[in-house]
Design an enzyme around this catalytic site. Structure first.
Site, PDB file in Angstrom:
ATOM      1  N   HIS A  69       0.868  -1.181   0.000  1.00  0.00           N
ATOM      2  CA  HIS A  69       0.000   0.000   0.000  1.00  0.00           C
ATOM      3  C   HIS A  69       0.905   1.231   0.000  1.00  0.00           C
ATOM      4  CE1 HIS A  69      -3.771   2.234   0.725  1.00  0.00           C
ATOM      5  NE2 HIS A  69      -2.951   3.092   1.324  1.00  0.00           N
ATOM      6  N   CYS A  70       0.673   2.117  -0.962  1.00  0.00           N
ATOM      7  CA  CYS A  70       1.541   3.285  -1.144  1.00  0.00           C
ATOM      8  C   CYS A  70       0.787   4.551  -0.784  1.00  0.00           C
ATOM      9  CB  CYS A  70       2.030   3.348  -2.589  1.00  0.00           C
ATOM     10  SG  CYS A  70       3.142   4.734  -2.921  1.00  0.00           S
ATOM     11  N   VAL A  71       1.258   5.275   0.226  1.00  0.00           N
ATOM     12  CA  VAL A  71       0.588   6.510   0.623  1.00  0.00           C
ATOM     13  C   VAL A  71       0.775   7.604  -0.418  1.00  0.00           C
ATOM     14  CG1 VAL A  71       0.763   6.012   3.091  1.00  0.00           C
ATOM     15  CG2 VAL A  71       2.616   7.256   1.952  1.00  0.00           C
TER      16      VAL A  71
END
Length: 319
Positions: free
Chosen positions: A162-164
């Protein structure tokens, strides 16, 4: 979020920190990251185009040629960067359908993965030791290579992480776009760093620099930011290239540490062939954040279907 449990009879309690408390924070942070990216792009555009190389187009001679070349590359990389970035943000990474269920193999009398059966027609080996997994959070079965994301609150097919920065998971359907975003952002930041290097050196030297104090500060900040991003992105680009060539994901790279015979490691040559599972079969589209209509219809990898598996020892002996 703190969880409290009471001990029998003693009335004691154990307080434990639940790290998933921060998932809400990560979702909010992602929105801030989008504005940060847009802000850095805006500052860089002002420094390169408006302040420096735009006016240099009218100087004539070599200066005009260099300015034209820098501006051409800058805008080309910028278009591809923005296209890849918002493709990563807006594309669903691939969720497990609510109706998905493993099927029963009548001959073996066990549960097998329907994605594996679908892949069998494509010449893909099925790992007989592979277990069908169940996600307790989603309350449904998980296909191979899928993982539960606590931020998105669902299972993602072939989840990488998961990439902010993109406010989204990186999974089966948008991994190519994420890779291109890294690639074009590195090229853009490297180009800006090289283009502003002479001004940065002059900033600390005795030479005179045209512009107001505000312009000098903007140039200095743009150079430092782009240099920092270029150096960090170089590491990420190399990392993800190695992951693609190893036919694995970021999450699976940690799982491999406990599995010396990673079932998706097909060997160097066949791993390289699996690049098509990420970028598509048409090489003309490899550097574009898009797929051909034919790939979208027929490539199982783009729908989270089973991927080629390393033959087990028995299969190797038969071969």
């Amino acid at each position: 979020m703190l969880q409290q449990t009471s001990g029998g009879g003693g009335g004691g309690s154990i307080m434990a920190l639940n790290v998933f408390k921060f998932c809400t924070f990560l979702r909010a942070l992602g929105s801030i990251m989008i504005f940060l990216v847009v802000g850095v792009i805006g500052l860089t555009y002002y420094v390169i185009v408006v302040q420096n190389y735009g006016p240099a187009l009218f100087n004539g001679g070599v200066d005009s040629f260099v300015a034209f070349l820098v501006l051409l590359l800058f805008h080309a990389f910028l278009v591809m960067l923005v296209w890849s970035y918002f493709s990563t943000i807006l594309t669903d990474p691939g969720g497990v359908p609510q109706t998905w269920r493993p099927t029963t193999d009548e001959e073996e009398g066990g549960i097998v993965d329907p994605l594996v059966d679908t892949a069998a027609g494509l010449g893909i080996n099925r790992d007989e030791t592979q277990k069908t997994r169940f996600c307790r959070k989603c309350n449904q079965f998980k296909p191979p290579r899928s993982h539960h994301c606590s931020v998105c609150r669902r299972c993602i097919l072939k989840m990488d992480h998961h990439c902010v920065w993109v406010v989204n998971c990186v999974g089966a359907l948008n991994y190519k776009y994420f890779l291109l975003f890294l690639f074009y952002t590195f090229l853009e930041t490297a180009l800006v760093t090289v283009s502003l290097l002479h001004l940065f050196i002059a900033f600390f030297g005795d030479g005179e620099i045209d512009g107001t104090a505000g312009d000098l500060v903007a140039t200095f900040i743009a150079f430092v930011l782009n240099l920092s991003f270029a150096l960090s992105l170089l590491g990420f680009v190399i990392l993800h290239i190695s992951l693609v060539l190893a036919n694995t994901t970021t999450i699976e790279a940690y799982e491999k540490k406990t599995d010396p015979r990673w079932r998706y490691d097909l060997g160097r040559m066949r791993n390289f062939e699996q690049v098509r599972c990420v970028f598509g079969t048409d090489k003309r589209y490899w550097l574009i954040p898009a797929y051909t209509a034919d790939d979208l219809r027929h490539m199982p990898a783009l729908h989270g279907l089973e991927y080629p598996i390393r033959p087990n020892l028995g299969e190797l002996q038969e071969l």
